[in-house]
Structures are given as C-alpha cells and as structure tokens.
Scaffold this motif. Structure first.
Motif, PDB file in Angstrom:
ATOM      1  N   GLU A  31     -37.176 -78.429 -45.364  1.00 20.46           N
ATOM      2  CA  GLU A  31     -37.736 -77.536 -44.353  1.00 20.46           C
ATOM      3  C   GLU A  31     -38.369 -78.331 -43.209  1.00 20.46           C
ATOM      4  N   ARG A  32     -39.070 -79.393 -43.562  1.00 20.23           N
ATOM      5  CA  ARG A  32     -39.758 -80.198 -42.546  1.00 20.23           C
ATOM      6  C   ARG A  32     -38.782 -80.943 -41.643  1.00 20.23           C
ATOM      7  N   ASP A  33     -37.751 -81.547 -42.255  1.00 18.63           N
ATOM      8  CA  ASP A  33     -36.859 -82.425 -41.499  1.00 18.63           C
ATOM      9  C   ASP A  33     -35.580 -81.760 -41.015  1.00 18.63           C
ATOM     10  N   TYR A  34     -35.181 -80.662 -41.679  1.00 18.22           N
ATOM     11  CA  TYR A  34     -33.898 -80.050 -41.341  1.00 18.22           C
ATOM     12  C   TYR A  34     -33.997 -78.539 -41.160  1.00 18.22           C
ATOM     13  N   GLY A  35     -35.188 -78.068 -40.906  1.00 19.61           N
ATOM     14  CA  GLY A  35     -35.385 -76.626 -40.792  1.00 19.61           C
ATOM     15  C   GLY A  35     -34.471 -75.966 -39.783  1.00 19.61           C
ATOM     16  N   LEU A  36     -34.318 -76.575 -38.609  1.00 16.85           N
ATOM     17  CA  LEU A  36     -33.457 -76.005 -37.578  1.00 16.85           C
ATOM     18  C   LEU A  36     -31.988 -76.092 -37.969  1.00 16.85           C
ATOM     19  N   ASN A  37     -31.613 -77.210 -38.605  1.00 16.48           N
ATOM     20  CA  ASN A  37     -30.218 -77.380 -39.026  1.00 16.48           C
ATOM     21  C   ASN A  37     -29.808 -76.360 -40.075  1.00 16.48           C
ATOM     22  N   LEU A  38     -30.748 -75.967 -40.921  1.00 16.23           N
ATOM     23  CA  LEU A  38     -30.433 -74.977 -41.948  1.00 16.23           C
ATOM     24  C   LEU A  38     -29.964 -73.674 -41.318  1.00 16.23           C
ATOM     25  N   LYS A  39     -30.535 -73.371 -40.168  1.00 21.25           N
ATOM     26  CA  LYS A  39     -30.196 -72.115 -39.505  1.00 21.25           C
ATOM     27  C   LYS A  39     -28.984 -72.251 -38.581  1.00 21.25           C
ATOM     28  N   SER A  40     -28.838 -73.409 -37.957  1.00 14.27           N
ATOM     29  CA  SER A  40     -27.799 -73.555 -36.943  1.00 14.27           C
ATOM     30  C   SER A  40     -26.558 -74.328 -37.387  1.00 14.27           C
ATOM     31  N   ASP A  41     -26.685 -75.178 -38.390  1.00  7.83           N
ATOM     32  CA  ASP A  41     -25.560 -76.036 -38.764  1.00  7.83           C
ATOM     33  C   ASP A  41     -25.519 -76.265 -40.275  1.00  7.83           C
ATOM     34  N   LEU A  42     -25.674 -75.186 -41.010  1.00 12.05           N
ATOM     35  CA  LEU A  42     -25.784 -75.276 -42.465  1.00 12.05           C
ATOM     36  C   LEU A  42     -24.543 -75.884 -43.113  1.00 12.05           C
ATOM     37  N   GLN A  43     -23.372 -75.474 -42.684  1.00  8.03           N
ATOM     38  CA  GLN A  43     -22.145 -75.954 -43.322  1.00  8.03           C
ATOM     39  C   GLN A  43     -21.978 -77.464 -43.189  1.00  8.03           C
ATOM     40  N   ASN A  44     -22.192 -77.981 -41.997  1.00  6.40           N
ATOM     41  CA  ASN A  44     -22.042 -79.429 -41.790  1.00  6.40           C
ATOM     42  C   ASN A  44     -23.119 -80.208 -42.525  1.00  6.40           C
ATOM     43  N   LEU A  45     -24.324 -79.649 -42.576  1.00  7.54           N
ATOM     44  CA  LEU A  45     -25.407 -80.300 -43.309  1.00  7.54           C
ATOM     45  C   LEU A  45     -25.061 -80.377 -44.790  1.00  7.54           C
ATOM     46  N   LYS A  47     -21.998 -80.317 -46.090  1.00 10.97           N
ATOM     47  CA  LYS A  47     -20.866 -81.219 -46.276  1.00 10.97           C
ATOM     48  C   LYS A  47     -21.300 -82.685 -46.290  1.00 10.97           C
ATOM     49  N   SER A  48     -22.406 -82.988 -45.608  1.00  9.69           N
ATOM     50  CA  SER A  48     -22.882 -84.372 -45.552  1.00  9.69           C
ATOM     51  C   SER A  48     -23.308 -84.886 -46.918  1.00  9.69           C
ATOM     52  N   VAL A  49     -23.547 -83.955 -47.851  1.00  9.78           N
ATOM     53  CA  VAL A  49     -23.900 -84.351 -49.226  1.00  9.78           C
ATOM     54  C   VAL A  49     -22.885 -83.766 -50.216  1.00  9.78           C
ATOM     55  N   ASN A  50     -21.669 -83.525 -49.725  1.00 11.49           N
ATOM     56  CA  ASN A  50     -20.547 -83.067 -50.559  1.00 11.49           C
ATOM     57  C   ASN A  50     -20.785 -81.718 -51.235  1.00 11.49           C
ATOM     58  N   LEU A  51     -21.391 -80.817 -50.515  1.00 12.76           N
ATOM     59  CA  LEU A  51     -21.580 -79.452 -51.003  1.00 12.76           C
ATOM     60  C   LEU A  51     -20.896 -78.488 -50.049  1.00 12.76           C
ATOM     61  N   ASN A  52     -20.581 -77.312 -50.561  1.00 15.27           N
ATOM     62  CA  ASN A  52     -19.950 -76.279 -49.745  1.00 15.27           C
ATOM     63  C   ASN A  52     -20.861 -75.062 -49.711  1.00 15.27           C
ATOM     64  N   VAL A  53     -21.725 -74.999 -48.720  1.00 15.36           N
ATOM     65  CA  VAL A  53     -22.671 -73.894 -48.570  1.00 15.36           C
ATOM     66  C   VAL A  53     -22.450 -73.277 -47.199  1.00 15.36           C
ATOM     67  N   SER A  54     -22.094 -72.001 -47.193  1.00 13.40           N
ATOM     68  CA  SER A  54     -21.799 -71.339 -45.919  1.00 13.40           C
ATOM     69  C   SER A  54     -22.933 -70.456 -45.432  1.00 13.40           C
TER      70      SER A  54
END
Length: 254
Positions: A31-45, A47-54
C-alpha cells in the motif's frame, strides 16, 4: 509419546500469528509503495512477480483482516477438540455428549470449569465475540444482535493499546492480536485449572509407564520409579498436587 497439547497449541498459534504478521507487513508495504499502481496498473504489477491478477476487490484489506480471525479461530477450536481427546480431561470422560449446535468453548467450560474466575472472563468474552464474527465471515452473515450483545461484554480497558474489538466490516490487524492473546489465555486457563481423572490417564499410558519403570522393581528403587512416572505424566499434563504417586507406582508394579 504425545505432545503436550497446550505447548502444541502455543506453537501452532505462533505459526498462525507469524503468517498473519507477514501478510500484514506485505500489505502495508504494498500500500505504501505501490498504492497507485494497484489501482492503475495491477496486471503489470502482478506479472512482475509471475502472478496473474486482473482485478482487486475494493475491500481487500478488510478481507485479509477477516482471514486472520478465521485462522485463529480454527487453531483455537482445534485445541478444544484435542482437549476432549486428552485421556482424563473433563470433556474426555464426561457422559454429556456435545451436540452439533453447541459452541466448543461454552461446552468445554460448562463441563471443565463451570465457575470461571473473574480475571479470565474478559478473555472468554473476546473469544466468544470473535467466534460469532468468524461465523458471519464464513457464512456471509450480517451484524447480528448476538454479536452486538457479545461485544458489549468486552472491557476494552483491559487492552488499551489496541484499537479493538471492531465489528465485522471494520476489522483490522489489532483484532487478530486481541483474539490471539485471549485464545491463548483461555486455553492455558482451561488446561491448568481443570480436574483430571488420574485413573484414566494411567490406564491410557499403562504400557509405556510399565516399560519405563521395569528397571526399578526392587523396593529400594521405587523412589526412582515414582520420579519417572511423575515426570512422564508431567510432560503431558499440568502439575498434579492431589496424586499419590507412590500408590500409583505400586499399582503399576503390582
């Protein structure tokens, strides 16, 4: 030999707490470091750790906090079931059958320690409250009158550093801390303050005890046999002050 059930519960609870703490740490850092990415770029975030979350549920932090309660409740209820299986425990030897609708904690306390001490009543209320919360989580229930009633019994002043207990849709990590602490206190209280049937205990471990004291059958060695038996039982149960160990050893050797 079986493991001491209180020690086993403490260890299991420790594993659950450590896992919950790790998850909470991960959530807070994310939440602290990737809070904005969770909302705007969740899929790519993801994939960066080999997960598939849409998609991410809007209340995902609350759902995680709910999982903490479910995990601790499962651990605590398992202790109560194991206590019933413990030879000589009050719930092991009782003729009063547990009905499917009976709450494990209330049923255990009614049989083992019907007159609970004042100091433990708040922890019992906390465990009862989170059991109802857990049931609502698992069965998608709403805030019931029973939950409100149980919540009213809890003295928050006993845990002033925690912002808990909270209601179903406001759970936080503090709730898991409060529940975990109370669950261990109640388990320890039940284990240490119950009255055990020594005859059932001796009978359940008869073969092991006889093997243990075989080398000490001579009258002059009976004191060592007594120490061996007392130590063996003491590993599995709280200290017994009402048992005549010399008499129990004499029966085994006889």
């Amino acid at each position: 030999m079986s493991e001491n059930i209180l020690s086993a519960f403490k260890n299991e609870l420790g594993y659950v707490n450590a896992t919950n703490q790790y998850v909470e740490l991960s959530v807070r850092i994310t939440e602290r470091d990737y809070g904005l990415n969770l909302k705007s770029d969740l899929q790519n975030l993801a994939k960066s750790v080999n997960l598939n979350v849409s998609t991410l549920a809007e209340d995902y932090m609350r759902r995680i906090s709910k999982s903490y309660i479910v995990n601790i409740h499962s651990c605590f209820e398992n202790f109560l079931k194991t206590f019933k299986q413990l030879p000589g425990s009050p719930t092991n030897i009782t003729e009063l059958a547990k009905k499917a609708e009976d709450d494990w904690l209330e049923w255990t306390l009614d049989i083992a320690i019907p007159n609970t001490e004042k100091d433990i009543k708040n922890d019992i209320a906390i465990c009862g409250y989170y059991r109802l919360i857990r049931n609502s989580i698992v069965h998608n229930g709403d805030l019931s009158a029973a939950i409100k009633s149980k919540r009213a019994l809890i003295k928050s002043t006993d845990n002033p550093r925690l912002s808990a207990p909270n209601y179903l849709n406001s759970l936080t990590f503090d709730d898991q801390v409060l529940f975990s602490r109370a669950a261990y206190n109640v388990a320890k209280f039940i284990f240490n303050n119950s009255q055990y049937d020594i005859n059932t205990i001796i009978e359940a471990h008869r073969e092991n005890l006889i093997d243990l004291i075989k080398p000490f059958q001579e009258p002059g060695s009976h004191s060592r046999a007594v120490k061996k038996v007392k130590h063996f039982i003491g590993l599995l149960y709280p200290g017994f002050t009402h048992v005549n160990w010399e008499e129990e050893v004499a029966k085994l050797l006889g």
